[in-house]
Design a protein around this motif. Structure first.
Motif, PDB file in Angstrom:
ATOM      1  N   GLU A  86      12.262 -13.759  28.942  1.00  0.00           N
ATOM      2  CA  GLU A  86      11.221 -13.437  29.928  1.00  0.00           C
ATOM      3  C   GLU A  86      11.833 -13.141  31.286  1.00  0.00           C
ATOM      4  N   ARG A  87      12.804 -13.961  31.693  1.00  0.00           N
ATOM      5  CA  ARG A  87      13.424 -13.780  33.013  1.00  0.00           C
ATOM      6  C   ARG A  87      14.244 -12.493  33.077  1.00  0.00           C
ATOM      7  N   VAL A  88      14.932 -12.178  31.969  1.00  0.00           N
ATOM      8  CA  VAL A  88      15.774 -10.979  31.951  1.00  0.00           C
ATOM      9  C   VAL A  88      14.916  -9.717  31.827  1.00  0.00           C
ATOM     10  N   GLY A  89      13.761  -9.885  31.172  1.00  0.00           N
ATOM     11  CA  GLY A  89      12.882  -8.734  31.013  1.00  0.00           C
ATOM     12  C   GLY A  89      13.170  -7.917  29.776  1.00  0.00           C
ATOM     13  N   ILE A  90      13.697  -8.573  28.718  1.00  0.00           N
ATOM     14  CA  ILE A  90      13.871  -7.884  27.437  1.00  0.00           C
ATOM     15  C   ILE A  90      13.117  -8.687  26.372  1.00  0.00           C
ATOM     16  N   THR A  91      12.897  -8.083  25.233  1.00  0.00           N
ATOM     17  CA  THR A  91      12.147  -8.771  24.190  1.00  0.00           C
ATOM     18  C   THR A  91      13.006  -9.851  23.555  1.00  0.00           C
ATOM     19  N   LEU A  92      12.320 -10.832  22.960  1.00  0.00           N
ATOM     20  CA  LEU A  92      13.019 -11.925  22.281  1.00  0.00           C
ATOM     21  C   LEU A  92      13.860 -11.387  21.133  1.00  0.00           C
ATOM     22  N   ALA A  93      13.316 -10.357  20.462  1.00  0.00           N
ATOM     23  CA  ALA A  93      14.038  -9.760  19.332  1.00  0.00           C
ATOM     24  C   ALA A  93      15.372  -9.175  19.797  1.00  0.00           C
ATOM     25  N   ASN A  94      15.339  -8.445  20.923  1.00  0.00           N
ATOM     26  CA  ASN A  94      16.562  -7.840  21.441  1.00  0.00           C
ATOM     27  C   ASN A  94      17.557  -8.894  21.919  1.00  0.00           C
ATOM     28  N   LEU A  95      17.022  -9.963  22.523  1.00  0.00           N
ATOM     29  CA  LEU A  95      17.910 -11.024  22.985  1.00  0.00           C
ATOM     30  C   LEU A  95      18.584 -11.721  21.799  1.00  0.00           C
ATOM     31  N   SER A  96      17.835 -11.860  20.703  1.00  0.00           N
ATOM     32  CA  SER A  96      18.403 -12.462  19.491  1.00  0.00           C
ATOM     33  C   SER A  96      19.526 -11.601  18.929  1.00  0.00           C
ATOM     34  N   ILE A  97      19.295 -10.273  18.940  1.00  0.00           N
ATOM     35  CA  ILE A  97      20.335  -9.337  18.476  1.00  0.00           C
ATOM     36  C   ILE A  97      21.605  -9.527  19.304  1.00  0.00           C
ATOM     37  N   LEU A  98      21.402  -9.659  20.626  1.00  0.00           N
ATOM     38  CA  LEU A  98      22.531  -9.830  21.542  1.00  0.00           C
ATOM     39  C   LEU A  98      23.243 -11.156  21.275  1.00  0.00           C
ATOM     40  N   LYS A  99      22.448 -12.216  21.105  1.00  0.00           N
ATOM     41  CA  LYS A  99      22.999 -13.560  20.958  1.00  0.00           C
ATOM     42  C   LYS A  99      23.762 -13.706  19.640  1.00  0.00           C
ATOM     43  N   ASN A 100      23.283 -13.022  18.612  1.00  0.00           N
ATOM     44  CA  ASN A 100      23.929 -13.130  17.301  1.00  0.00           C
ATOM     45  C   ASN A 100      25.038 -12.098  17.107  1.00  0.00           C
ATOM     46  N   ASN A 101      25.444 -11.465  18.204  1.00  0.00           N
ATOM     47  CA  ASN A 101      26.537 -10.490  18.167  1.00  0.00           C
ATOM     48  C   ASN A 101      26.281  -9.313  17.236  1.00  0.00           C
ATOM     49  N   LYS A 102      24.996  -8.935  17.112  1.00  0.00           N
ATOM     50  CA  LYS A 102      24.649  -7.784  16.278  1.00  0.00           C
ATOM     51  C   LYS A 102      24.585  -6.507  17.120  1.00  0.00           C
ATOM     52  N   ALA A 103      24.581  -6.666  18.448  1.00  0.00           N
ATOM     53  CA  ALA A 103      24.445  -5.509  19.328  1.00  0.00           C
ATOM     54  C   ALA A 103      25.720  -4.674  19.321  1.00  0.00           C
ATOM     55  N   ARG A 104      25.545  -3.361  19.515  1.00  0.00           N
ATOM     56  CA  ARG A 104      26.714  -2.489  19.549  1.00  0.00           C
ATOM     57  C   ARG A 104      27.178  -2.233  20.981  1.00  0.00           C
ATOM     58  N   ALA A 105      26.232  -2.377  21.923  1.00  0.00           N
ATOM     59  CA  ALA A 105      26.577  -2.165  23.335  1.00  0.00           C
ATOM     60  C   ALA A 105      25.581  -2.914  24.215  1.00  0.00           C
ATOM     61  N   ILE A 106      25.980  -3.144  25.451  1.00  0.00           N
ATOM     62  CA  ILE A 106      25.065  -3.777  26.404  1.00  0.00           C
ATOM     63  C   ILE A 106      25.046  -2.971  27.690  1.00  0.00           C
ATOM     64  N   ARG A 107      23.841  -2.732  28.218  1.00  0.00           N
ATOM     65  CA  ARG A 107      23.735  -1.982  29.468  1.00  0.00           C
ATOM     66  C   ARG A 107      24.178  -2.877  30.634  1.00  0.00           C
ATOM     67  N   PHE A 108      24.760  -2.232  31.665  1.00  0.00           N
ATOM     68  CA  PHE A 108      25.144  -2.986  32.859  1.00  0.00           C
ATOM     69  C   PHE A 108      23.928  -3.657  33.473  1.00  0.00           C
ATOM     70  N   SER A 109      22.774  -2.971  33.439  1.00  0.00           N
ATOM     71  CA  SER A 109      21.561  -3.526  34.038  1.00  0.00           C
ATOM     72  C   SER A 109      21.124  -4.798  33.310  1.00  0.00           C
ATOM     73  N   THR A 110      21.235  -4.795  31.964  1.00  0.00           N
ATOM     74  CA  THR A 110      20.888  -5.992  31.196  1.00  0.00           C
ATOM     75  C   THR A 110      21.849  -7.129  31.507  1.00  0.00           C
ATOM     76  N   LEU A 111      23.141  -6.779  31.564  1.00  0.00           N
ATOM     77  CA  LEU A 111      24.175  -7.783  31.852  1.00  0.00           C
ATOM     78  C   LEU A 111      23.942  -8.394  33.230  1.00  0.00           C
ATOM     79  N   ALA A 112      23.613  -7.530  34.204  1.00  0.00           N
ATOM     80  CA  ALA A 112      23.350  -8.011  35.558  1.00  0.00           C
ATOM     81  C   ALA A 112      22.153  -8.957  35.575  1.00  0.00           C
TER      82      ALA A 112
END
Lengths: 193, 75
Positions: free
Chosen positions: B28-54
């Protein structure tokens, strides 16, 4: 800036889905009509008519031979129908795949690997139709030639090949490849958080 | 691209535990969906935007180095 672009895209998609739903109905209608049409009136066709006459029916002209010796073709409609069946089958494949693609458009998720595969099937079906129509055209012509044995009338079997259909098939094949690469890009994009 | 490299792995758990923040709260604080955050957390993501990282760094009050690690290939 980014938002307005997205909004425009959503609106365009909305219009597209509306068009797609209308197309879907038209295609179903066309499928039924085309099956009936190819079964009922393949052209040209020889007709058995009462009396001693033979009618050669093309799309715009009926040629009637009145001769005592005119052979009466008995299975003209059957043979024309059977020769049209493989082409009809290919047409149904094209329409069925197109229907599936349109339904993914309606769902709002057309960029899937299946659609690239479906486009490829459509292209191959078009190639098959181009070859089949040449073959069946010549075959029915050859068969009809035996039926028309009239003094003073010369008949020539014509091999008619339509390169335009192959061209359309190649075009769709190229589109399928474009689509396949687009799907790969979308998957990459979806996994960018 | 035959050259074998190691990979970037994401360690959200430890920092999240330190800050005492739940996955859904972070999403909620980052402004992305829980599903996308789960993808990121489980190392399934292929890339991360600088804006998301920030946004994540701001939400967790940390540096990128705290959540991103480079793991070498085993030799």
């Amino acid at each position: 800036m980014h938002d307005s672009k997205n909004l425009l895209l959503v609106r365009m998609m909305f219009v597209l889905t509306k068009v797609a739903s209308v197309l879907l109905l038209l295609i179903l209608l066309f499928a039924v009509v085309s099956v009936i049409a190819t079964a009922v009136s393949p052209s040209p066709i020889l007709l058995r008519t009462p009396g001693k006459q033979l009618t050669l029916r093309t799309s715009g002209l009926d040629v009637i031979f009145r001769f005592e010796q005119a052979k009466q073709p008995s299975h003209a409609v059957t043979i024309a129908f059977l020769s049209a069946l493989p082409i009809t089958a290919c047409n149904i494949v094209v329409l069925f795949q197109l229907r599936k693609i349109l339904s993914t458009v309606l769902e709002g998720n057309p960029f899937v690997a299946e659609n690239a595969r479906r486009l490829r099937y459509i292209a191959f079906a078009l190639f098959a139709i181009a070859i089949l129509s040449t073959l069946t055209g010549a075959l029915t012509g050859r068969w009809q030639q035996e039926m028309i044995q009239l003094p003073g009338v010369q008949t020539v079997v014509r091999w008619r090949f339509d390169p335009g259909q192959i061209g359309v098939g190649v075009l769709i094949l190229v589109l399928a490849e474009v689509f396949r690469q687009g799907v790969a890009m979308k998957e990459e994009q979806d996994l960018t958080i | 691209m035959d050259m074998k490299t190691g990979e970037i792995v994401i360690h959200l758990d430890r920092v999240m535990l330190d800050r005492n923040i739940s996955l859904s709260e972070l999403a909620e604080r980052v402004g992305i969906t829980l599903a996308n955050l789960s993808i990121l957390k489980n190392n399934k993501a292929r890339a991360i935007r600088f804006s998301t990282l920030a946004a994540i760094c701001q939400a967790l009050d940390c540096q990128p180095g705290d959540i991103l690690k480079y793991s070498n290939i085993e030799e």
